[in-house]
Motif scaffolding. Sequence first.
Motif, short mmCIF file in Angstrom:
data_model
loop_
_atom_site.label_atom_id
_atom_site.label_comp_id
_atom_site.label_asym_id
_atom_site.label_seq_id
_atom_site.Cartn_x
_atom_site.Cartn_y
_atom_site.Cartn_z
N PHE A 31 43.93 40.10 39.34
CA PHE A 31 42.86 39.75 40.27
C PHE A 31 43.28 40.10 41.70
O PHE A 31 44.32 39.66 42.17
N GLY A 32 42.49 40.91 42.38
CA GLY A 32 42.81 41.30 43.75
C GLY A 32 42.02 40.47 44.74
O GLY A 32 40.82 40.27 44.59
N PHE A 33 42.73 39.99 45.76
CA PHE A 33 42.09 39.13 46.76
C PHE A 33 42.08 39.92 48.06
O PHE A 33 43.13 40.17 48.66
N LEU A 34 40.90 40.37 48.47
CA LEU A 34 40.81 41.25 49.63
C LEU A 34 40.14 40.54 50.80
O LEU A 34 39.36 39.63 50.61
N THR A 185 48.38 35.51 34.03
CA THR A 185 47.46 35.77 35.14
C THR A 185 48.22 36.42 36.28
O THR A 185 49.30 35.95 36.63
N VAL A 186 47.67 37.46 36.87
CA VAL A 186 48.28 38.08 38.05
C VAL A 186 47.26 38.03 39.19
O VAL A 186 46.13 38.49 39.04
N PHE A 187 47.68 37.43 40.29
CA PHE A 187 46.77 37.25 41.44
C PHE A 187 47.48 37.75 42.68
O PHE A 187 48.60 37.34 42.96
N PHE A 188 46.88 38.69 43.40
CA PHE A 188 47.55 39.15 44.62
C PHE A 188 46.57 39.48 45.73
O PHE A 188 45.42 39.86 45.48
N SER A 189 47.04 39.28 46.95
CA SER A 189 46.21 39.64 48.10
C SER A 189 46.68 40.99 48.61
O SER A 189 47.86 41.34 48.46
N VAL A 195 44.99 50.38 46.20
CA VAL A 195 45.74 49.66 45.18
C VAL A 195 44.80 48.77 44.38
O VAL A 195 44.80 48.74 43.15
N ALA A 196 43.95 48.04 45.12
CA ALA A 196 43.02 47.12 44.48
C ALA A 196 42.13 47.89 43.51
O ALA A 196 41.90 47.47 42.37
N GLU A 197 41.66 49.03 43.95
CA GLU A 197 40.73 49.82 43.15
C GLU A 197 41.40 50.30 41.86
O GLU A 197 40.79 50.34 40.80
N ARG A 202 39.52 42.61 38.42
CA ARG A 202 38.45 42.03 39.24
C ARG A 202 38.95 41.84 40.66
O ARG A 202 40.15 41.69 40.89
N VAL A 203 38.01 41.84 41.61
CA VAL A 203 38.39 41.56 42.99
C VAL A 203 37.45 40.53 43.60
O VAL A 203 36.32 40.36 43.13
#
Lengths: 242, 553
Positions: A31-34, A185-189, A195-197, A202-203
Amino acid sequence: MIELLNVNKTFNGNVKAVDNLNLVIPNGEIFGFLGPNGAGKTTTIKIITGILNADSGSVRVNGIDIKEEPLAVKRSIGFVPDTPNMFLRLKGIEYLNFMADMYDVSTADRKERLQYLAERFGMADVLHDKIQSYSHGMRQKIVIMGVLIHNPSVWIMDEPMTGLDPRSSFILKEMMREHADQGNTVFFSTHVLDVAEKVCDRVAIIDKGRILFNGTIEEMKEHFNRNESLEKMFLELTDSEK
Amino acid sequence: MKNKTLNLAMILLKNGSGLGFKGSSTATKVMMIVLFAIAIPSMMGGVGAFTMFLMEPLMVIGQQGLVLTWGIGITSAAVFVFGIFYIISTFYFSSDVEYLLPLPLKPRQIVGAKFLVVTVFEYIFAAMIFIPIWITYGIRISMGPLYYLYGLVLLILMPIVPLALASLLSMIIMRFTNLNRYKDAFKIIGGLFAMFLGLGINMMMQSMSMNLSPEKLSELLQQGQNSLIGALPSIFPTAGWAGQALVHSGSLKGLMYFAVCIGFSAAVFAGLLALGQLIYLKGVVGLSETGSRRRGHGLEEIDKGVEKGSVITTYTLVELKLLFRTPIYFLNCVIINFLWPVFLLFPFLVRNEEVDMLAEISKAINQSDAGGIILAVFFALALFVSGSNGIAASAISREGQELYVKKYLPVSYKDQLIAKLLSALTLSYVAIVTMVIVGIVLFKIPVTTGVLVLLTGWLPVLFMCLSGLLIDLYNPKLDWDNEQKAVKQNINVLYSIIIGMGLAAASIIPVVAFKWSITVTLPILCGAFLALDLMLYNVLKTVGVRRFGNIDG
């Protein structure tokens, strides 16, 4: 799995850093946190990891509420902060051993993980040097190793790509995928939309403490009803808030 | 264009966080203000009263001006000794150095600005000693307005010469210790060297002033008219000149000395800038780098010594490793535990007649009823030493901006506090062991008493560790850019010292007043400290733990 329910955090009485935030991140997902600078990404991460207390709302990790059982929640999380400048006067190996003790990892398990991680990140030769002598990227790698030594079911990272060379950054992305595929679960900002793309299942886009969008990149394209780059959509989303 | 040195000094001053009032609660601030409102005037009043006491006999022989020279000499010496560490940490170990080096600034501008910052902080210190002496003398001798004007200017100049000497030593030491990959070790050795050099110079000054021949002395004494001022040698010549300028402020002679003081201070400052331009960069560039061996251990060897340990043991050991490996912490918090006995013995060891005093003391100690007092004295020393090493009172502050790391570790706050407590307790206890050894060897205290002290001495030490940790939990100083600020410029350490000194007095006074024997002293002191320790431990594990959770990481 991470669940945030109506989470609020205000600083100094009036600056709302996190505004009624709701998020569910299931197992097996990256999960990407933008969001732009000062959007509330780090504050949200600090609330999930137990560094900050939320003013209201609840945070549950693997079904456990952080307020009720903070230690159980912390034990299931591995957190990589945005600045890796910690324990600089310890040797790399001492830091890893310290983290393994804190997370209650058995001697056999830690030896096995240590071998694997040192080989994967190419750090075997420097583990007996003080962290102070490491470059920024190497410090980032030792912190990531310290986090993975207990094989956390929830892996949280704040801007993990900063300072990593292309090879290390590639390895990290690979490891994120593997970790998620094992049901974690992997969660990163991140600021790096590219990278997110490429890696995220999900983002979510956050600005001024509120979630503006939450879904897959495909869903975002549908939402905008055109085939544009994530960068353009991101700019449009965060700009319309101003 | 404004002067870059001054501009930089202003920015550095604004950026510094002083003693750590920022971010404290209102109650803490009020407490600090009250403390200062009581402590500073009473200290200055004490210096003033002592000046009066010294002046009376000196006035009879016409040498009253000596109090001014002594006052300025003592102020300069104090500024020098305390300044050395301050200078090293500001010039070399402050994290702003890395941001300043890439700027288009000349080395002398950085040195000048940093020097001014240290000077400003030293004013507080210099003013506390000099002002009461200066005012007392002025009032007693009814000096004119020029005396006060000169005094003000001289106060402003006062820290320059001693701090320049401290800077000179620091720059030379750092120039040669910034050599290889064992930088931390060299910093420690350099720091220790500077400390002993400072003490040595002070002792040399003392012996120099003793070396005046009796004939010369009596001749000068007979002259009266403050003739001794100019005769006493000092490594700070400004002390003598400033004394002359003040004493003769009404005449041309005074004006001349005043001008000499200004000229000399300006020249010293200019010389320092020139030296800074030459050698500062060589000492500071690359200082933050640490060499590595890259020995190529290979995968099969890397996990050597990797074993599971208990959380509290591992955490405590890491705390101790950081205290030993960080030069500033090692010098201020660790080495001090071994050095206190040396400092305390210093006056006994350097002068002949006082070695007899040592014998007298050991004779007194070995009287059969002295056991109570010995125990009380050791308790008092334990309280003082474990308070002044500041390990517990800076345990949270030392975390600085990295405190958040301790928040996400899956270790209860109670266990983390206990580990911090254990590291402080271990090192402070070392001080007791050294003191007992010194006591047995030099003062010939009975071995049984020594053993008794070792068995019970942890009680007062634990009290200081608990109270220090609680103080730091309530007012942690986390916003610092060099480690010196976490331990030396930390008001919590001062609180801890004050508590330690108060309790030390409370432990000794009744034992002396009521002539308690060891059989009375032992249960009373141990009982009292055990009760206090239990009480504070309960506070720590309830209120303290809650407080730790609430500090924003």
